[in-house]
Design a protein around this motif. Structure first.
Motif, PDB file in Angstrom:
ATOM      1  N   TYR A  56       0.820  -1.202  -0.270  1.00  0.00           N
ATOM      2  CA  TYR A  56      -0.471   0.172   0.094  1.00  0.00           C
ATOM      3  C   TYR A  56       1.253   1.064  -0.095  1.00  0.00           C
ATOM      4  O   TYR A  56       0.490   2.560  -0.846  1.00  0.00           O
ATOM      5  CB  TYR A  56      -0.699  -0.008   1.168  1.00  0.00           C
ATOM      6  N   ILE A  57       1.482   1.433   0.588  1.00  0.00           N
ATOM      7  CA  ILE A  57       2.370   2.969   0.967  1.00  0.00           C
ATOM      8  C   ILE A  57       3.458   2.241  -0.511  1.00  0.00           C
ATOM      9  O   ILE A  57       3.653   4.056  -0.941  1.00  0.00           O
ATOM     10  CB  ILE A  57       3.355   2.064   2.004  1.00  0.00           C
ATOM     11  N   SER A  58       4.300   1.397  -0.676  1.00  0.00           N
ATOM     12  CA  SER A  58       4.610   1.698  -2.329  1.00  0.00           C
ATOM     13  C   SER A  58       4.843   2.378  -3.670  1.00  0.00           C
ATOM     14  O   SER A  58       4.579   2.843  -4.404  1.00  0.00           O
ATOM     15  CB  SER A  58       5.166   0.462  -2.688  1.00  0.00           C
ATOM     16  N   TYR A  59       2.539   2.714  -3.179  1.00  0.00           N
ATOM     17  CA  TYR A  59       2.172   3.292  -4.760  1.00  0.00           C
ATOM     18  C   TYR A  59       1.823   4.829  -3.835  1.00  0.00           C
ATOM     19  O   TYR A  59       1.626   5.606  -4.551  1.00  0.00           O
ATOM     20  CB  TYR A  59       0.954   2.613  -4.213  1.00  0.00           C
ATOM     21  N   TYR A  60       2.619   5.269  -2.937  1.00  0.00           N
ATOM     22  CA  TYR A  60       2.689   6.097  -2.933  1.00  0.00           C
ATOM     23  C   TYR A  60       4.498   6.900  -2.920  1.00  0.00           C
ATOM     24  O   TYR A  60       4.984   6.396  -2.810  1.00  0.00           O
ATOM     25  CB  TYR A  60       2.784   6.836  -0.837  1.00  0.00           C
ATOM     26  N   SER A  61       4.366   8.434  -3.591  1.00  0.00           N
ATOM     27  CA  SER A  61       6.062   8.822  -3.395  1.00  0.00           C
ATOM     28  C   SER A  61       6.500   8.846  -2.186  1.00  0.00           C
ATOM     29  O   SER A  61       5.766   9.056  -1.131  1.00  0.00           O
ATOM     30  CB  SER A  61       5.501  10.367  -4.502  1.00  0.00           C
ATOM     31  N   LYS A  62       7.878   8.768  -2.272  1.00  0.00           N
ATOM     32  CA  LYS A  62       8.031   9.013  -1.039  1.00  0.00           C
ATOM     33  C   LYS A  62       8.218  10.365  -0.545  1.00  0.00           C
ATOM     34  O   LYS A  62       9.244  10.657  -0.019  1.00  0.00           O
ATOM     35  CB  LYS A  62       9.838   8.622  -1.356  1.00  0.00           C
ATOM     36  N   HIS A  63       8.269  10.847  -1.175  1.00  0.00           N
ATOM     37  CA  HIS A  63       7.946  12.580  -0.840  1.00  0.00           C
ATOM     38  C   HIS A  63       6.772  12.884  -0.088  1.00  0.00           C
ATOM     39  O   HIS A  63       6.277  13.889   0.095  1.00  0.00           O
ATOM     40  CB  HIS A  63       8.090  13.510  -1.708  1.00  0.00           C
ATOM     41  N   TYR A  64       5.911  11.391  -0.171  1.00  0.00           N
ATOM     42  CA  TYR A  64       3.973  12.186  -0.028  1.00  0.00           C
ATOM     43  C   TYR A  64       4.071  12.432   1.410  1.00  0.00           C
ATOM     44  O   TYR A  64       4.705  12.058   2.307  1.00  0.00           O
ATOM     45  CB  TYR A  64       3.701  11.059  -0.585  1.00  0.00           C
ATOM     46  N   ARG A  65       3.714  13.597   2.081  1.00  0.00           N
ATOM     47  CA  ARG A  65       2.816  14.152   2.948  1.00  0.00           C
ATOM     48  C   ARG A  65       1.376  14.160   3.169  1.00  0.00           C
ATOM     49  O   ARG A  65       0.977  14.985   2.469  1.00  0.00           O
ATOM     50  CB  ARG A  65       3.883  15.296   3.793  1.00  0.00           C
ATOM     51  N   PRO A  66       0.900  13.745   4.099  1.00  0.00           N
ATOM     52  CA  PRO A  66      -1.048  13.720   4.110  1.00  0.00           C
ATOM     53  C   PRO A  66      -0.921  15.834   4.018  1.00  0.00           C
ATOM     54  O   PRO A  66      -1.931  15.526   4.330  1.00  0.00           O
ATOM     55  CB  PRO A  66      -0.985  12.917   5.190  1.00  0.00           C
ATOM     56  N   ASP A  67       0.220  16.548   5.057  1.00  0.00           N
ATOM     57  CA  ASP A  67       0.330  17.706   5.559  1.00  0.00           C
ATOM     58  C   ASP A  67       0.587  18.085   6.285  1.00  0.00           C
ATOM     59  O   ASP A  67       1.973  17.127   5.930  1.00  0.00           O
ATOM     60  CB  ASP A  67      -0.892  17.698   6.643  1.00  0.00           C
ATOM     61  N   ASN A  68       0.698  19.834   5.918  1.00  0.00           N
ATOM     62  CA  ASN A  68       2.459  20.341   6.269  1.00  0.00           C
ATOM     63  C   ASN A  68       2.726  19.822   7.837  1.00  0.00           C
ATOM     64  O   ASN A  68       3.949  20.137   8.086  1.00  0.00           O
ATOM     65  CB  ASN A  68       1.674  21.918   6.383  1.00  0.00           C
ATOM     66  N   ASN A  69       1.727  19.369   8.342  1.00  0.00           N
ATOM     67  CA  ASN A  69       2.802  18.815   9.421  1.00  0.00           C
ATOM     68  C   ASN A  69       3.555  17.705   9.945  1.00  0.00           C
ATOM     69  O   ASN A  69       4.014  17.051  11.069  1.00  0.00           O
ATOM     70  CB  ASN A  69       1.941  18.859  10.794  1.00  0.00           C
ATOM     71  N   THR A  70       2.756  16.912   9.306  1.00  0.00           N
ATOM     72  CA  THR A  70       2.620  15.593   9.472  1.00  0.00           C
ATOM     73  C   THR A  70       4.570  15.044   8.067  1.00  0.00           C
ATOM     74  O   THR A  70       4.350  15.215   6.900  1.00  0.00           O
ATOM     75  CB  THR A  70       1.987  14.329   9.004  1.00  0.00           C
ATOM     76  N   SER A  71       5.300  14.617   8.521  1.00  0.00           N
ATOM     77  CA  SER A  71       6.216  14.316   7.565  1.00  0.00           C
ATOM     78  C   SER A  71       6.027  13.362   7.243  1.00  0.00           C
ATOM     79  O   SER A  71       5.562  12.206   7.629  1.00  0.00           O
ATOM     80  CB  SER A  71       7.684  14.066   8.591  1.00  0.00           C
ATOM     81  N   HIS A  72       6.383  12.465   6.201  1.00  0.00           N
ATOM     82  CA  HIS A  72       6.497  11.169   5.545  1.00  0.00           C
ATOM     83  C   HIS A  72       6.706   9.404   6.014  1.00  0.00           C
ATOM     84  O   HIS A  72       5.748   9.365   5.930  1.00  0.00           O
ATOM     85  CB  HIS A  72       7.160  11.072   3.916  1.00  0.00           C
ATOM     86  N   ARG A  73       7.674   9.736   6.579  1.00  0.00           N
ATOM     87  CA  ARG A  73       8.437   9.139   7.598  1.00  0.00           C
ATOM     88  C   ARG A  73       6.817   8.822   9.196  1.00  0.00           C
ATOM     89  O   ARG A  73       6.277   7.699   9.249  1.00  0.00           O
ATOM     90  CB  ARG A  73       9.846   9.287   8.510  1.00  0.00           C
ATOM     91  N   ALA A  74       6.691   9.465   9.518  1.00  0.00           N
ATOM     92  CA  ALA A  74       5.740   9.543  10.436  1.00  0.00           C
ATOM     93  C   ALA A  74       4.574   9.264   9.629  1.00  0.00           C
ATOM     94  O   ALA A  74       4.043   8.120  10.459  1.00  0.00           O
ATOM     95  CB  ALA A  74       5.654  11.398  11.233  1.00  0.00           C
ATOM     96  N   TRP A  75       4.464   9.386   8.831  1.00  0.00           N
ATOM     97  CA  TRP A  75       2.787   8.966   8.066  1.00  0.00           C
ATOM     98  C   TRP A  75       2.824   7.771   7.703  1.00  0.00           C
ATOM     99  O   TRP A  75       2.564   6.612   7.957  1.00  0.00           O
ATOM    100  CB  TRP A  75       2.429   9.939   6.405  1.00  0.00           C
TER     101      TRP A  75
END
Length: 149
Positions: free
Chosen positions: A59-78
Motif C-alpha cells: 500500500y505504501i509503495s504506491y505513494y511517492s517517497k515525498h508524500y506528506r498528508p499535510d504540512n505538519n506530518t513528515s513522510h516517515r511519520a505518515w
C-alpha cells in the motif's frame, strides 16, 4: 470526447457528433492520455487491493517517497502511522466507483472517485481525489484528499 486531425486542422468532436465522408485519426496526445489513464486505473486497483489485504508495505509503495498528508506530518511519520493502523485492523472492505481521471499541467493526473470504506472499527463514504506523478517510470500518489463526505 475525441480530439482528431481533420484535413490538418485540429477539431474537437463532442459525444454524439457524427462526421461523414472524412478520415478521422486520433492524435498521439489522445492515445497517450488513454494509455496513461489505464495505467493509473491499474495502480488504483492494486492500491485498493493492498489496502483490503492489509498489506501495508505494498500500500505504501504506491505513494511517492515525498508524500506528506499535510504540512505538519513528515513522510516517515505518515508511514509509521499507516503501518500501525494496518496492524490494528482485523479486516477492511473497500468499494471504489465513479472514477474520473483528468490530465493536469506538469504531467500530473488527478483521479476522483467515490470511496466506501468499512473495517472492524470504522466506516465512511467519501469522494476522494488522488494526484499522480510519474516517478522512475511508475505512477505514484503525490497528494490525497477528501473532497466531499
Amino acid at each position: 470526447m475525441l480530439i482528431a486531425i481533420i484535413k490538418n486542422t485540429a477539431r474537437l468532436l463532442l459525444p454524439g457528433l457524427i462526421a461523414f465522408g472524412i478520415s478521422i485519426q486520433p492524435l498521439q496526445a489522445e492515445e497517450s492520455y488513454i494509455n496513461e489513464s489505464q495505467q493509473i486505473l491499474d495502480v488504483i486497483d492494486r492500491w485498493a487491493e493492498a489496502w483490503i489485504n492489509l498489506d501495508a508495505e505494498t500500500y505504501i509503495s504506491y505513494y511517492s517517497k515525498h508524500y506528506r498528508p499535510d504540512n505538519n506530518t513528515s513522510h516517515r511519520a505518515w508511514v509509521g502511522g499507516r503501518k500501525e493502523r494496518f496492524s490494528q485492523q482485523k479486516w477492511v472492505k473497500l468499494g471504489i466507483s465513479g472514477i474520473a481521471i483528468a490530465k493536469q499541467d506538469g504531467g500530473l493526473y488527478t483521479a476522483t472517485f467515490k470511496q466506501r470504506y468499512k473495517s472492524d472499527s470504522f466506516r465512511d463514504s467519501v469522494r476522494k481525489e488522488l494526484v499522480f506523478k510519474r516517478e522512475q517510470a511508475q505512477w505514484k500518489i503525490i497528494a490525497e484528499k477528501i473532497i466531499a463526505h
